[in-house]
Design a protein around this motif. Structure first.
Motif, short mmCIF file in Angstrom:
data_model
loop_
_atom_site.label_atom_id
_atom_site.label_comp_id
_atom_site.label_asym_id
_atom_site.label_seq_id
_atom_site.Cartn_x
_atom_site.Cartn_y
_atom_site.Cartn_z
N GLN A 26 0.79 -1.19 -0.11
CA GLN A 26 0.07 -0.07 -0.06
C GLN A 26 0.82 1.12 -0.10
N PHE A 36 -9.11 4.00 8.73
CA PHE A 36 -10.38 4.20 9.30
C PHE A 36 -10.63 4.10 10.97
N ARG A 41 -0.54 4.09 9.63
CA ARG A 41 -0.05 3.58 8.30
C ARG A 41 1.14 4.40 7.75
N ASP A 71 -2.70 -5.38 -2.85
CA ASP A 71 -2.65 -4.02 -2.40
C ASP A 71 -1.33 -3.63 -2.58
N ASN A 106 -8.14 -4.79 -3.32
CA ASN A 106 -8.97 -3.50 -3.36
C ASN A 106 -8.10 -2.30 -3.59
N HIS A 107 -7.18 -2.34 -2.92
CA HIS A 107 -6.50 -0.92 -3.09
C HIS A 107 -5.90 -1.04 -4.43
N GLU A 177 -23.47 4.15 3.38
CA GLU A 177 -21.96 3.88 3.05
C GLU A 177 -21.66 2.69 3.11
N ASN A 179 -19.01 0.66 2.65
CA ASN A 179 -17.86 0.39 3.28
C ASN A 179 -17.96 0.14 4.77
N SER A 180 -19.06 0.64 5.19
CA SER A 180 -19.31 0.49 6.79
C SER A 180 -20.08 -0.55 7.21
N PRO A 181 -19.76 -1.53 8.10
CA PRO A 181 -20.36 -2.53 8.74
C PRO A 181 -21.25 -2.36 9.96
N PHE A 194 -15.50 -2.89 0.15
CA PHE A 194 -13.81 -3.13 -0.23
C PHE A 194 -13.52 -4.77 -0.28
N GLU A 236 -14.68 -8.22 8.83
CA GLU A 236 -14.76 -7.41 7.78
C GLU A 236 -13.50 -7.84 6.46
N ALA A 237 -12.77 -8.75 6.79
CA ALA A 237 -11.82 -9.19 5.86
C ALA A 237 -12.15 -10.46 5.08
N HIS A 262 -4.93 -8.76 3.57
CA HIS A 262 -6.05 -7.71 3.67
C HIS A 262 -6.21 -7.52 5.16
N ASP A 263 -6.16 -8.37 6.09
CA ASP A 263 -6.41 -8.05 7.44
C ASP A 263 -5.01 -7.85 7.99
N HIS A 264 -4.80 -6.67 8.03
CA HIS A 264 -3.34 -6.25 8.38
C HIS A 264 -2.53 -6.81 9.56
N1 LIG Z 1 -15.50 0.95 8.77
C1 LIG Z 1 -14.88 1.31 7.84
C2 LIG Z 1 -13.68 0.89 7.25
C3 LIG Z 1 -13.01 1.45 6.24
N2 LIG Z 1 -13.83 2.38 5.44
C4 LIG Z 1 -13.25 2.80 4.09
O1 LIG Z 1 -13.11 1.74 3.17
C5 LIG Z 1 -11.89 2.09 2.53
C6 LIG Z 1 -11.04 0.68 2.40
O2 LIG Z 1 -10.44 0.74 3.79
P1 LIG Z 1 -9.22 0.29 4.29
O3 LIG Z 1 -9.16 -0.02 5.88
O4 LIG Z 1 -8.19 1.21 3.69
O5 LIG Z 1 -9.02 -1.29 3.68
P2 LIG Z 1 -7.86 -2.15 3.52
O6 LIG Z 1 -7.81 -3.04 2.32
O7 LIG Z 1 -6.62 -1.31 3.81
O8 LIG Z 1 -8.07 -2.76 4.95
C7 LIG Z 1 -9.16 -3.96 4.95
C8 LIG Z 1 -9.41 -4.10 6.36
O9 LIG Z 1 -8.42 -3.99 7.31
C9 LIG Z 1 -10.21 -5.47 6.53
O10 LIG Z 1 -10.46 -5.56 7.63
C10 LIG Z 1 -11.36 3.28 2.91
O11 LIG Z 1 -11.69 4.31 2.06
C11 LIG Z 1 -11.98 3.21 4.21
O12 LIG Z 1 -11.72 4.50 4.69
C12 LIG Z 1 -15.00 2.90 5.96
O13 LIG Z 1 -15.64 3.50 5.08
N3 LIG Z 1 -15.47 2.34 6.99
#
Ligand SMILES: Nc1ccn([C@@H]2O[C@H](COP(=O)(O)OP(=O)(O)OC[C@H](O)CO)[C@@H](O)[C@H]2O)c(=O)n1
Length: 320
Positions: A26, A36, A41, A71, A106-107, A177, A179-181, A194, A236-237, A262-264
């Protein structure tokens, strides 16, 4: 070591082969930030982690290949710089003496559409497909899955696969949104923009590969950016249809490990069928001077991951 029949079982010392691993670089030429959820990072430092990974792999002198679990460039990379950033990271990977196999995350897709990305990653695939397999020795086969086959990112906006993904998100995620769980429970929390799914054709392809591997008595390692077991990663991953993927995998006994990124924070589990699931720690989250990469020694009965620094070492022993 004495076995039940009184014979001495000699543990093989020399691996059949070894390969390098790294995930979630990344990279972006932007100041340090946070996820988030507030996890630090280090966008500029992550390419230095990759640089040190490749040096370590090259110094090893006996790696057959390396795998990047996706990523490579962060979504915060300013869009006019995406192409340069991807080229810069790919170039860094190309300093490796051994071939590097990539998968998409996804990135990667926030930065470039898959039609531009796939040729840069030189995936051994046809058309816009990003799944493939390879066999480094007669004993082992690696299957690289495309977890963003059905995805709301990467495909053109009017593509049937984008439509299919948006429909799934609409049905499964009540938030505006996507991306939100928020408010979602347990494994249902995976239905996020994502993430994505392995499509029907790819599942059929996977089944055929595993059928042939079983016939040839190969041990199979499945690689996917997203995790395939809730025991190894945050909900979420997880890949949207991890259950369907694992149902195919569990039809056979040849798959010994599934490796993901993905799950860092990373993780490890062994599922009910004895398949190891190892989620690799991210290069992106290494504070300056620290590292997260490794190499794996493959034996007839185990995979031994030697992690550097923040990447934990893991012994994955399996039944034959
Ligand atoms: N609750 C959330 C989490 C994330 N977002 C937005 O989604 C986009 C991707 O999130 P990001 O954490 O950068 O994704 P990664 O692939 O690095 O990591 C994946 C997770 O760790 C899996 O668990 C980004 O734009 C976030 O801001 C969100 O809106 N709401």
């Amino acid at each position: 070591m004495a076995s039940a029949n009184g014979l001495v079982k000699v543990q093989q010392k020399q691996p059949l082969f070894s390969f390098g691993v790294i995930s979630d670089v990344q990279y972006a030429d932007i100041p340090d930030g946070r996820s988030f959820l507030g996890v630090p990072r280090y966008y500029r430092h992550s390419i230095q982690v990759l640089q040190r990974a490749v040096k370590k792999w090259n110094d090893h002198e006996n790696l057959k290949f390396a795998i990047n679990f996706g990523d490579i460039v962060d979504g915060f990379c300013p869009k006019p710089e995406s192409l340069n950033a991807v080229q810069k990271v790919v170039k860094q990977f190309e300093t490796s003496y051994c071939p590097v196999y990539h998968m998409i995350g996804n990135h990667c897709l926030y930065n470039l559409p898959r039609k531009d990305l796939l040729p840069m990653l030189k995936m051994p695939t046809a058309n816009d497909q990003a799944y493939y397999d390879f066999s480094p020795t007669p004993d082992y086969r690696f299957v690289v899955l495309d977890g963003y086959d059905i995805s709301a990112i990467g495909w053109p906006h009017d593509h049937p696969k984008t439509m299919e993904a948006l429909k799934i998100l609409q049905e499964k995620n009540p938030n505006s949104e996507k991306n939100s769980p928020a408010g979602m429970v347990a494994v249902e929390r995976r239905f996020l923009m994502f993430n994505g799914a392995v499509g029907k054709e790819q599942l059929e392809w996977l089944d055929k590969i595993l059928q042939v591997s079983t016939k040839h008595e190969e041990k199979v390692v499945v690689c996917c950016h997203m995790a395939l077991d809730p025991g190894a990663a945050g909900y979420e991953a997880l890949c949207w249809n991890y259950g369907e993927v694992m149902e195919v995998i569990h039809r056979y006994k040849c798959v010994k490990a599934c490796i993901a990124g993905h799950d860092h924070k990373g993780g490890h589990s062994i599922d009910s069928h004895g398949v190891h699931h190892r989620v690799l720690e991210a290069a992106l989250e290494c504070p300056p001077g620290s590292d997260a990469f490794g190499y794996i020694d493959a034996y007839p009965d185990r995979l031994s991951l030697f992690g550097t620094d923040r990447m934990a070492s893991t012994e994955m022993v399996f039944d034959l």
